[in-house]
Design an enzyme around this catalytic site. Structure first.
Site, mmCIF file in Angstrom:
data_model
loop_
_atom_site.group_PDB
_atom_site.id
_atom_site.type_symbol
_atom_site.label_atom_id
_atom_site.label_comp_id
_atom_site.label_asym_id
_atom_site.label_seq_id
_atom_site.Cartn_x
_atom_site.Cartn_y
_atom_site.Cartn_z
ATOM 1 C CB ILE A 168 -1.846 -11.255 13.027
ATOM 2 C CG1 ILE A 168 -0.678 -11.745 13.891
ATOM 3 C CG2 ILE A 168 -1.562 -11.428 11.547
ATOM 4 C CD1 ILE A 168 0.586 -10.913 13.769
ATOM 5 C CD GLU A 253 4.891 -1.748 8.337
ATOM 6 O OE1 GLU A 253 4.290 -1.898 9.418
ATOM 7 O OE2 GLU A 253 5.914 -2.402 8.036
#
Length: 391
Positions: A168, A253
């Site tokens: 992450i 993205e």
């Protein structure tokens, strides 16, 4: 019910204004990032104060509507921040900023209720709250249908979250995570639900800052959720609609990754041109040798061809017309190009290219992840192929 997305009041792109903004971005990075970047790379993360400094200078969530703290600028302005960070050799920063400003914030803007927008977006624009995306898990990377993190009804109108995430970006600093969960584990993709997850909730824990071969200053973490109670007000979008929401947000993205790939390759080429004109072999600058000149010509052509594709896709995105297969094409082609160019540039540095004291080594190492995150090159090929011949 989600509040309607406010109509954009952003003007059309003014080329002169865009270049003036670019100059401001370059000055900020030169004064506030370049002197400290090596130290941050060794420390494994950026200071949280860098985000508030960028927010104060209008460099976060640039195309966010003004009512939520952004500048309301055209999309291309936000891309300039990523492009210049990558070009100047700060790909770790570009990666973190992309997740914060160009992935997490748009999820909340596009899918969130007015409560969620007001709670998170102004603080994300100011840098007080850093955003992350909680998708990947130890057993689920590209196959997001296989996630195990659950969010089950608590009997009181809310949910209880259990599970873990890994890889992450912004994990060590994140104040909000756009979190993918299973609210109905029996229904596959249809049981996926997104949440805006406030990391101050009891039961949440950050794991270690993962050690990587590149992007060292981009904190990349494990996240753990142990019986975390969360309000239904934090459901992002539709319950059970998470997988569709993920697909809808993929074009931006992947386009952002393509922008950084072109900027990064351009920066590597600039440094290599300078080096080959200064470095001598057999009494002459190595830029005078035919092999060097031809390699530089190939790299320049590769960069410019892909820059044109990125500009086309950026224009399509600004009009709301960039589809998933085309976004996959631009992500695939630019990141593969980035790998070719940074490798060719390192080769032209010879033995010095393999030394970490020369920036080209970081360009080369950092570039490798671009073909993996945001969807691997292999997944991109499958997405493109399905648009051509089906499954």
């Amino acid at each position: 019910m989600n509040a309607p997305l406010p109509a954009s009041s952003a003007p059309a792109v003014d080329a002169a204004e865009l270049e003036l903004f670019r100059d401001n971005v370059i000055r900020f990075f030169a004064g506030n990032v370049e002197p400290h970047y090596e130290q941050w790379e060794k420390g494994g993360k950026f200071p949280a104060s860098l985000y508030t400094d960028m927010g104060a200078n209008g460099l976060l969530c640039v195309d966010m509507p003004e009512q939520y703290g952004g500048a309301g600028a055209p999309f291309e302005f936000s891309m300039v921040v990523l492009e210049e960070a990558a070009r100047m050799g700060f790909l770790a920063l570009a990666s973190n900023l992309s997740v914060h400003s160009d992935i997490a914030a748009p999820y909340i803007l596009h899918l969130g209720t007015e409560f969620q927008r007001q709670k998170y977006l102004p603080k994300m624009a100011s840098g007080e709250c850093i955003g992350a995306i909680g998708m990947s898990e130890p057993g689920a990377g590209s196959d997001l249908q296989g996630i195990k993190t659950s969010a089950l009804p608590d009997g009181e109108g809310g949910y209880v979250i259990n599970g873990s995430k890994t890889f992450i970006t912004n994990g060590q600093h994140a104040g909000v995570v756009v979190l993918a969960t299973k609210t109905d584990p029996k229904t596959g993709a249809k049981g996926t639900t997104l949440f805006t997850f406030d990391t101050s909730l009891p039961g949440f824990k950050r794991g270690r800052n993962l050690d990587k071969i590149g992007l060292h200053s981009a904190d990349t973490s494990e996240l753990f959720f142990d019986n975390v109670k969360i309000s239904a007000d934090e459901v992002l979008g539709r319950v059970g609609g998470g997988f569709g929401h993920l697909v809808d947000e993929l074009p931006r993205e992947r386009l952002a990754l393509a922008v950084t790939a072109v900027g990064h390759a351009q920066g590597a080429l600039e440094k290599t041109i300078k080096y080959t004109m200064e470095r001598k072999a057999f009494g002459n600058p190595i830029a005078s040798f035919q092999n060097t000149r031809f390699e530089l010509a190939k790299c320049k052509t590769d960069v410019e061809v892909h820059r044109a594709f990125v500009e086309k896709c950026s224009a399509q995105y600004a009009l709301g017309k960039l589809d998933v297969p085309t976004a996959a094409m631009v992500k695939l082609s630019t990141t593969e190009m980035e790998g070719r160019v940074t490798d060719a540039c390192l080769q032209l540095f010879g033995g010095y290219g393999y030394m970490t004291e020369y920036p080209i080594s970081r360009y080369w190492a950092d570039a490798r992840i671009q073909r993996i995150y945001g969807g691997t090159s292999e997944i991109m090929k499958e997405v493109i192929a399905r648009s051509l011949v089906g499954r």
